[in-house]
Design a protein around this motif. Sequence first.
Motif, PDB file in Angstrom:
ATOM      1  N   GLY A   1       0.801  -1.216   0.000  1.00  0.00           N
ATOM      2  CA  GLY A   1       0.000   0.000   0.000  1.00  0.00           C
ATOM      3  C   GLY A   1       0.836   1.268   0.000  1.00  0.00           C
ATOM      4  O   GLY A   1       0.337   2.356   0.274  1.00  0.00           O
TER       5      GLY A   1
ATOM      6  N   THR B   1       3.884   3.697  -2.095  1.00  0.00           N
ATOM      7  CA  THR B   1       4.533   3.982  -3.377  1.00  0.00           C
ATOM      8  C   THR B   1       6.046   3.836  -3.226  1.00  0.00           C
ATOM      9  O   THR B   1       6.558   3.683  -2.119  1.00  0.00           O
ATOM     10  CB  THR B   1       4.202   5.401  -3.863  1.00  0.00           C
ATOM     11  OG1 THR B   1       4.621   6.344  -2.862  1.00  0.00           O
ATOM     12  CG2 THR B   1       2.708   5.573  -4.114  1.00  0.00           C
TER      13      THR B   1
ATOM     14  N   GLY C   1       0.704   1.329  -3.724  1.00  0.00           N
ATOM     15  CA  GLY C   1       0.168   2.558  -3.135  1.00  0.00           C
ATOM     16  C   GLY C   1      -0.546   3.497  -4.090  1.00  0.00           C
ATOM     17  O   GLY C   1      -0.738   4.673  -3.771  1.00  0.00           O
TER      18      GLY C   1
ATOM     19  N   GLU D   1      -3.522   5.340  -5.897  1.00  0.00           N
ATOM     20  CA  GLU D   1      -4.904   5.729  -5.614  1.00  0.00           C
ATOM     21  C   GLU D   1      -5.221   6.928  -6.491  1.00  0.00           C
ATOM     22  O   GLU D   1      -4.363   7.433  -7.219  1.00  0.00           O
ATOM     23  CB  GLU D   1      -5.083   6.062  -4.140  1.00  0.00           C
ATOM     24  CG  GLU D   1      -4.132   7.130  -3.646  1.00  0.00           C
ATOM     25  CD  GLU D   1      -4.208   7.321  -2.136  1.00  0.00           C
ATOM     26  OE1 GLU D   1      -4.090   8.486  -1.713  1.00  0.00           O
ATOM     27  OE2 GLU D   1      -4.381   6.346  -1.398  1.00  0.00           O
ATOM     28  N   ASN D   2      -6.462   7.373  -6.437  1.00  0.00           N
ATOM     29  CA  ASN D   2      -6.896   8.406  -7.379  1.00  0.00           C
ATOM     30  C   ASN D   2      -6.025   9.656  -7.311  1.00  0.00           C
ATOM     31  O   ASN D   2      -5.730  10.279  -8.329  1.00  0.00           O
ATOM     32  CB  ASN D   2      -8.361   8.767  -7.114  1.00  0.00           C
ATOM     33  CG  ASN D   2      -8.988   9.483  -8.290  1.00  0.00           C
ATOM     34  OD1 ASN D   2      -8.926   9.014  -9.416  1.00  0.00           O
ATOM     35  ND2 ASN D   2      -9.581  10.637  -8.033  1.00  0.00           N
TER      36      ASN D   2
ATOM     37  N   ASN E   1      -2.829  10.085  -6.722  1.00  0.00           N
ATOM     38  CA  ASN E   1      -1.452  10.058  -7.243  1.00  0.00           C
ATOM     39  C   ASN E   1      -1.302   9.393  -8.605  1.00  0.00           C
ATOM     40  O   ASN E   1      -0.199   9.230  -9.108  1.00  0.00           O
ATOM     41  CB  ASN E   1      -0.500   9.404  -6.221  1.00  0.00           C
ATOM     42  CG  ASN E   1      -0.872   7.963  -5.899  1.00  0.00           C
ATOM     43  OD1 ASN E   1      -1.558   7.288  -6.658  1.00  0.00           O
ATOM     44  ND2 ASN E   1      -0.407   7.477  -4.751  1.00  0.00           N
TER      45      ASN E   1
ATOM     46  N   LEU F   1      -4.208  -1.440  -8.973  1.00  0.00           N
ATOM     47  CA  LEU F   1      -4.696  -0.868  -7.721  1.00  0.00           C
ATOM     48  C   LEU F   1      -5.422  -1.921  -6.903  1.00  0.00           C
ATOM     49  O   LEU F   1      -6.132  -2.764  -7.443  1.00  0.00           O
ATOM     50  CB  LEU F   1      -5.653   0.289  -7.981  1.00  0.00           C
ATOM     51  CG  LEU F   1      -5.078   1.499  -8.722  1.00  0.00           C
ATOM     52  CD1 LEU F   1      -5.422   1.442 -10.192  1.00  0.00           C
ATOM     53  CD2 LEU F   1      -5.588   2.797  -8.120  1.00  0.00           C
TER      54      LEU F   1
ATOM     55  N   SER G   1      -5.576  -1.674  -2.525  1.00  0.00           N
ATOM     56  CA  SER G   1      -6.008  -0.930  -1.335  1.00  0.00           C
ATOM     57  C   SER G   1      -6.477   0.475  -1.683  1.00  0.00           C
ATOM     58  O   SER G   1      -7.299   1.055  -0.979  1.00  0.00           O
ATOM     59  CB  SER G   1      -4.885  -0.874  -0.298  1.00  0.00           C
ATOM     60  OG  SER G   1      -3.743  -0.248  -0.833  1.00  0.00           O
ATOM     61  N   GLY G   2      -5.969   1.028  -2.797  1.00  0.00           N
ATOM     62  CA  GLY G   2      -6.357   2.383  -3.206  1.00  0.00           C
ATOM     63  C   GLY G   2      -7.780   2.505  -3.697  1.00  0.00           C
ATOM     64  O   GLY G   2      -8.272   3.624  -3.889  1.00  0.00           O
TER      65      GLY G   2
ATOM     66  N   LYS H   1     -14.800   4.452  -5.551  1.00  0.00           N
ATOM     67  CA  LYS H   1     -13.355   4.647  -5.785  1.00  0.00           C
ATOM     68  C   LYS H   1     -12.911   3.978  -7.083  1.00  0.00           C
ATOM     69  O   LYS H   1     -12.051   4.504  -7.808  1.00  0.00           O
ATOM     70  CB  LYS H   1     -12.558   4.121  -4.598  1.00  0.00           C
ATOM     71  CG  LYS H   1     -12.704   4.983  -3.350  1.00  0.00           C
ATOM     72  CD  LYS H   1     -11.854   4.471  -2.198  1.00  0.00           C
ATOM     73  CE  LYS H   1     -11.979   5.382  -0.983  1.00  0.00           C
ATOM     74  NZ  LYS H   1     -11.195   4.898   0.173  1.00  0.00           N
TER      75      LYS H   1
ATOM     76  N   VAL I   1     -11.113   6.077 -10.192  1.00  0.00           N
ATOM     77  CA  VAL I   1      -9.789   5.824 -10.780  1.00  0.00           C
ATOM     78  C   VAL I   1      -9.895   5.496 -12.262  1.00  0.00           C
ATOM     79  O   VAL I   1      -9.036   5.908 -13.060  1.00  0.00           O
ATOM     80  CB  VAL I   1      -9.010   4.723 -10.023  1.00  0.00           C
ATOM     81  CG1 VAL I   1      -8.808   5.095  -8.580  1.00  0.00           C
ATOM     82  CG2 VAL I   1      -9.637   3.357 -10.165  1.00  0.00           C
TER      83      VAL I   1
END
Length: 205
Positions: free
Chosen positions: A138, A140, A158, A160-161, A163, A178, A180-181, A192, A196
Amino acid sequence: MTKIKICGLTRREDIEAVNRWLPEYVGFVFARSRRQVTPEQAALLKAGLDARVQAVGVFVNAPVASIAELCYTGVIDVVQLHGDESEAYIKELKEQINCPVIKAVRVRNAEQVLQAEQLSCDMLLLDTYQKDEYGGSGKTFDYALVPDLQKRFWLAGGLENSNLARAIEQCRPYGVDLSSGVETDGLKDEDKIRQVIKTVRSLTG
């Protein structure tokens, strides 16, 4: 267009969500994990999956025969190796299956990634290095460690939307992975997932 993989699906609700938003790939985790599914569970999930979405099986040092069986029966369309699998292992696997093979690399330096590019896998997946873990951190990693690669690669770790834009712009990956993001309280969150997918497609067409 950057491909999208939503990894770690475990529930019928997850399948229903991805069927509505159609990422190119989803992932079923067969390795030990809180998202682990059995072959029987994965078969049920795959049966409900839209045919336009490919299923990736995620393995850590699994017997070649067990992976091949999941390919033969159509439970998975792509194999992702996330352990210590060697070139000999990859060659043996590829002799038995017709599915593409992704080899994950927990990135520590550019030289290590370039060495992995010489493996006979079809694609790489670049993930965050964390001692004593095979993935799912989770977190980066430093994208400056990603060298110029000829082989297509996935970017994980890691994402997510918030980054995704920076990651795609800096690394130009074949796809983004993806898990956990796109979760809330440990479960896949359809909103979510929608966000993304909308973000990636707005960036890359």
